[in-house]
Design an enzyme around this catalytic site. Structure first.
Site, short mmCIF file in Angstrom:
data_model
loop_
_atom_site.label_atom_id
_atom_site.label_comp_id
_atom_site.label_asym_id
_atom_site.label_seq_id
_atom_site.Cartn_x
_atom_site.Cartn_y
_atom_site.Cartn_z
N ASN A 177 16.88 -6.00 3.36
CA ASN A 177 17.01 -5.41 4.69
C ASN A 177 16.78 -6.50 5.73
O ASN A 177 15.64 -6.92 5.97
CB ASN A 177 15.99 -4.28 4.86
N LYS A 186 17.05 -6.26 8.86
CA LYS A 186 16.57 -5.71 10.12
C LYS A 186 17.41 -6.30 11.27
O LYS A 186 18.60 -6.51 11.10
CB LYS A 186 15.07 -5.95 10.28
N HIS A 222 13.63 4.78 7.51
CA HIS A 222 12.75 3.61 7.48
C HIS A 222 11.62 3.82 8.47
O HIS A 222 11.79 4.42 9.53
CB HIS A 222 13.55 2.35 7.84
N GLU A 234 10.23 2.03 10.58
CA GLU A 234 10.48 1.55 11.95
C GLU A 234 11.35 2.53 12.72
O GLU A 234 11.17 2.71 13.93
CB GLU A 234 11.12 0.15 11.89
N GLU A 273 7.67 2.59 0.89
CA GLU A 273 7.31 1.46 1.74
C GLU A 273 6.01 1.79 2.47
O GLU A 273 6.04 2.44 3.52
CB GLU A 273 8.44 1.13 2.73
N GLY A 283 5.85 -6.27 6.81
CA GLY A 283 5.82 -7.33 7.79
C GLY A 283 4.43 -7.81 8.15
O GLY A 283 4.25 -8.57 9.10
N SER A 316 6.59 -5.79 1.67
CA SER A 316 6.36 -7.24 1.59
C SER A 316 6.55 -7.78 0.16
O SER A 316 5.76 -8.59 -0.31
CB SER A 316 4.96 -7.60 2.12
N GLY A 373 12.27 -7.15 2.80
CA GLY A 373 12.42 -7.44 4.22
C GLY A 373 12.57 -8.92 4.49
O GLY A 373 13.64 -9.51 4.30
N GLY A 374 11.49 -9.56 4.93
CA GLY A 374 11.55 -10.96 5.35
C GLY A 374 12.13 -11.90 4.32
O GLY A 374 12.89 -12.82 4.66
#
Length: 249
Positions: A9, A11, A94, A96, A166, A172, A211, A232-233
């Site tokens: 993802n 983002k 999600h 967010e 999640e 994050g 993460s 994610g990251g």
């Protein structure tokens, strides 16, 4: 046997140059044949990625969608638009989106139904905040979010969903649920799915989405009820993303 799914993802990150660099890396280094890889990209990059990944075993996905098929909804993206641009998957619910954009369980359900109607595979995200975990409410929150959608779906629709756990406190933040913590929630999710249908519980893929990175992926993916990751990251770094795919192979 459930095929592991590693879904990145991005983002609100990335560029056309990053799309191209990922395509080159996938072409040169490949992905284990026993693993499915997908990238959930910002909508403006989907069509370019469709072209760049045309000969590669990488699926594409959207990060959100609106529940209407068309109309005066400036700025929104429909399921069919995502499909036209090459998406096979779409994230729904999600944390967010729930927290920053006010998407409640009813809206999440509407979007899941819209995705299914357009032959997209929704990746339903569920998870608890740190406050909810500290209050001992993890399973109540997570299973409640799952039931809000699955109770309203037909049996054939349920089987077409992927679920991603999640923990909000591990997104994050650099914090990650231990493999044991993640497995405990995944096992609870699978047990709840079995109340609908044992075959559904056995076949539906559950991803971990807090993460996950190259350093911890193997240990998380070794858990019996974790069938992949929503990354994610680390999905913005091609070496890290490919390393996670290798860990799932």
């Amino acid at each position: 046997m459930r095929t592991p799914l590693i879904a990145g993802n991005w983002k609100m990150n990335g560029s056309l140059a990053l799309v191209d660099s990922f395509a080159r890396a996938f072409a040169e280094r490949g992905i284990p044949a026993t693993v499915e890889a997908a990238l959930m990209l910002p909508a403006p990059y989907l069509y370019a990625a469709r072209q760049a990944f045309a000969e590669l075993p990488v699926a594409l996905g959207g990060q959100t969608l609106y529940h209407q098929t068309s109309g005066a909804f400036t700025g929104e993206v429909s399921a069919s638009m995502l499909g036209d641009c090459g998406a096979r998957y779409v994230l729904v619910g999600h944390s967010e989106r729930r927290e920053l954009f006010g998407e409640d369980d009813a809206e999440v359900l509407a979007r899941v139904k819209a995705a299914l109607a357009a032959e997209l595979t929704p990746v339903l995200c569920v998870g608890e905040t740190l406050e909810e975990r500290d209050a001992g409410r993890t399973e109540a929150v997570v299973l409640g979010q799952l039931a809000a959608v699955f109770d309203a779906l037909a049996a054939d629709e349920r089987s077409r969903v992927v679920v991603a756990y999640e923990p909000v406190w591990a997104i994050g933040t650099g914090r990650t649920a231990t493999p044991e913590q993640a497995q405990q929630v995944h096992a609870a999710l699978r047990a709840h799915l079995a109340t609908y249908d044992p075959t559904l519980a056995e076949g539906l893929r559950l991803l971990y989405g807090g993460s996950m990175k190259a350093a911890n992926a193997a240990e998380l993916l070794a858990q019996p009820d974790i069938d992949g990751g929503l990354v994610g990251g680390a999905s913005l770094q091609v070496d890290d993303f490919l390393a996670i795919c290798q860990s799932a192979g």
